[in-house]
Design a protein around this motif. Structure first.
Motif, short mmCIF file in Angstrom:
data_model
loop_
_atom_site.label_atom_id
_atom_site.label_comp_id
_atom_site.label_asym_id
_atom_site.label_seq_id
_atom_site.Cartn_x
_atom_site.Cartn_y
_atom_site.Cartn_z
N ARG A 121 49.32 41.36 45.39
CA ARG A 121 47.94 42.03 44.01
C ARG A 121 49.45 42.11 43.08
O ARG A 121 48.30 41.56 42.21
CB ARG A 121 48.06 43.16 44.44
N THR A 125 48.17 39.84 40.25
CA THR A 125 47.07 40.29 38.50
C THR A 125 48.68 40.31 37.63
O THR A 125 47.87 39.99 36.79
CB THR A 125 47.21 42.23 39.15
N ALA A 135 42.76 36.29 39.41
CA ALA A 135 43.25 36.67 40.33
C ALA A 135 42.92 36.31 41.76
O ALA A 135 43.90 35.35 42.08
CB ALA A 135 43.93 37.76 40.29
#
Length: 382
Positions: A121, A125, A135
């Motif tokens: 993540r 991002t 993303a």
């Protein structure tokens, strides 16, 4: 550019590649080849190929490729007969969008995608912040190209591209790719024994061909190498984001969506007659720069939406040419497998495994052996 790039891929994205495994000694050298490679993707003696390589080395030197690079690149390279076989035996399959999405946005690919997104993540991002590319779109391209890094390909790129350049069917194009691969080696991004990919030279997590690599690959980690092959996908995902950004991605604009399901305004397409319609934006067309296919771009967009928590398509697809819906085809596969005729999965896509199972069932029951699904066959399975 987009059509040439995809000439390297193996049909459905990421499905034909095998992950690297243990290694065995390479024929004629001190390198190694993955044990998973079939025999026809291992070098064999070929005097005509050797003569071609000798002439190519002179051309490569004229293009600025140094002798140490050429020596290292070709030390363990060789003619791969399986590359020629695969290139000659490619057929123009006509998959419906429903079948394509059954594979490209399967439950397994969605589940793995959500897990991969959670693991990375922070990286994804950050790439979105830097490039403007969503993303989830970056993650979806990763999922379609190499099944989130599980199927990066293990065929030596120098052997593959030199074999195809020597063969001559698309000789000029593959010689260009071979020369680009040598530039990558000369730049120090990867040693020759780690430069692996598909049977036709598409490389790493994002399945870049060598010329695309030279144009778009990024050193996100800052270690001085643009390593799209590493178990760490950072450079590869950053490279995919750069590819889309530099091809015109518009920050904050959705790719599109299914008409009637909160889709943005855009051009309406219906890739499969009787199936769902999609509203598509300029970013849909940017995805097609990665692969010039409406089905691929819908696959990326819909997989991205599913990774983000969205649900399946709401619209339905019509029965196929055999009068079977997807639910019918899944039941047929499940019943065949339960009777001992294993279809190797029940995704509703009729492929070689299902056709083989149908033939085996028909032969065992004394029926005409056609390998073709039908309503009558489904009913006979009980």
């Amino acid at each position: 550019m987009q059509i040439d790039r995809r000439a390297f891929n193996l049909g459905l994205i990421g499905l034909g590649l095998s992950a690297c495994s243990q290694s065995l000694p390479m024929v004629g050298g001190g390198g190694s080849l993955p044990q998973s490679l079939p025999d026809d993707l291992r070098p064999v003696p070929n005097a005509a190929y050797d003569a071609w390589v000798a002439s190519f080395r002179a051309r490569a030197a004229d293009r600025g490729i140094a002798q140490p690079t050429l020596s290292a690149a070709f030390r363990d390279a060789g003619f791969l007969p399986g590359v020629i076989t695969r290139d000659r035996n490619q057929t123009e399959t006509s998959r419906s969008l429903e079948d394509y999405l059954s594979i490209a946005v399967s439950d397994e690919r969605v589940t793995k995608g959500r897990a991969a997104f959670a693991r990375h993540r922070g990286l994804l991002t950050d790439l979105q912040s830097r490039s403007g590319v969503d993303a989830e779109i970056i993650c979806a391209i990763w999922g379609l190209e190499s099944f989130y890094g599980e199927r990066r390909g293990d065929v030596p790129v120098i052997s593959a591209t030199s074999t195809l350049a020597f063969d001559g069917r698309r000789g000029a194009f593959f010689e260009q790719q071979l020369t680009a691969a040598l530039r990558i080696l000369q730049n120090g991004d990867i040693p020759a024994n780690r430069m692996t990919g598909s049977w036709a030279g598409a490389m790493g997590h994002t399945q870049f061909i060598p010329t695309s690599y030279l144009d778009f690959a990024v050193d996100y980690t800052g270690d001085g190498r643009r390593d799209i092959w590493s178990d760490d996908p950072s450079d590869a995902l950053a490279s995919a984001a750069a590819y889309l950004q530099r091809n015109g991605w518009s920050r904050g604009l959705r790719w599109g969506g299914e008409v009637g399901n909160n889709a943005p305004a855009g051009s309406i397409i219906q890739p499969q007659a009787g199936g769902p319609q999609f509203a598509t934006t300029a970013n849909f067309r940017v995805i097609k720069r990665y692969n010039n296919s409406d089905a691929y771009a819908i696959g990326v967009g819909h997989l991205a939406d599913r990774i983000a928590g969205g649900g399946p398509l709401r619209g339905s697809f019509p029965p196929d040419a055999n009068g079977l819906t997807k639910a019918d085809r899944i039941r047929l596969q499940q019943r065949l497998t339960a009777l001992g005729f294993d279809t190797q999965g029940s995704d509703g896509v009729i492929g070689k495994n299902t056709e083989t199972a149908i033939r085996a069932f028909q032969a065992a029951r004394g029926l005409p052996v056609t390998g073709q699904p039908s309503q009558a066959l489904l009913q006979s399975l009980g």
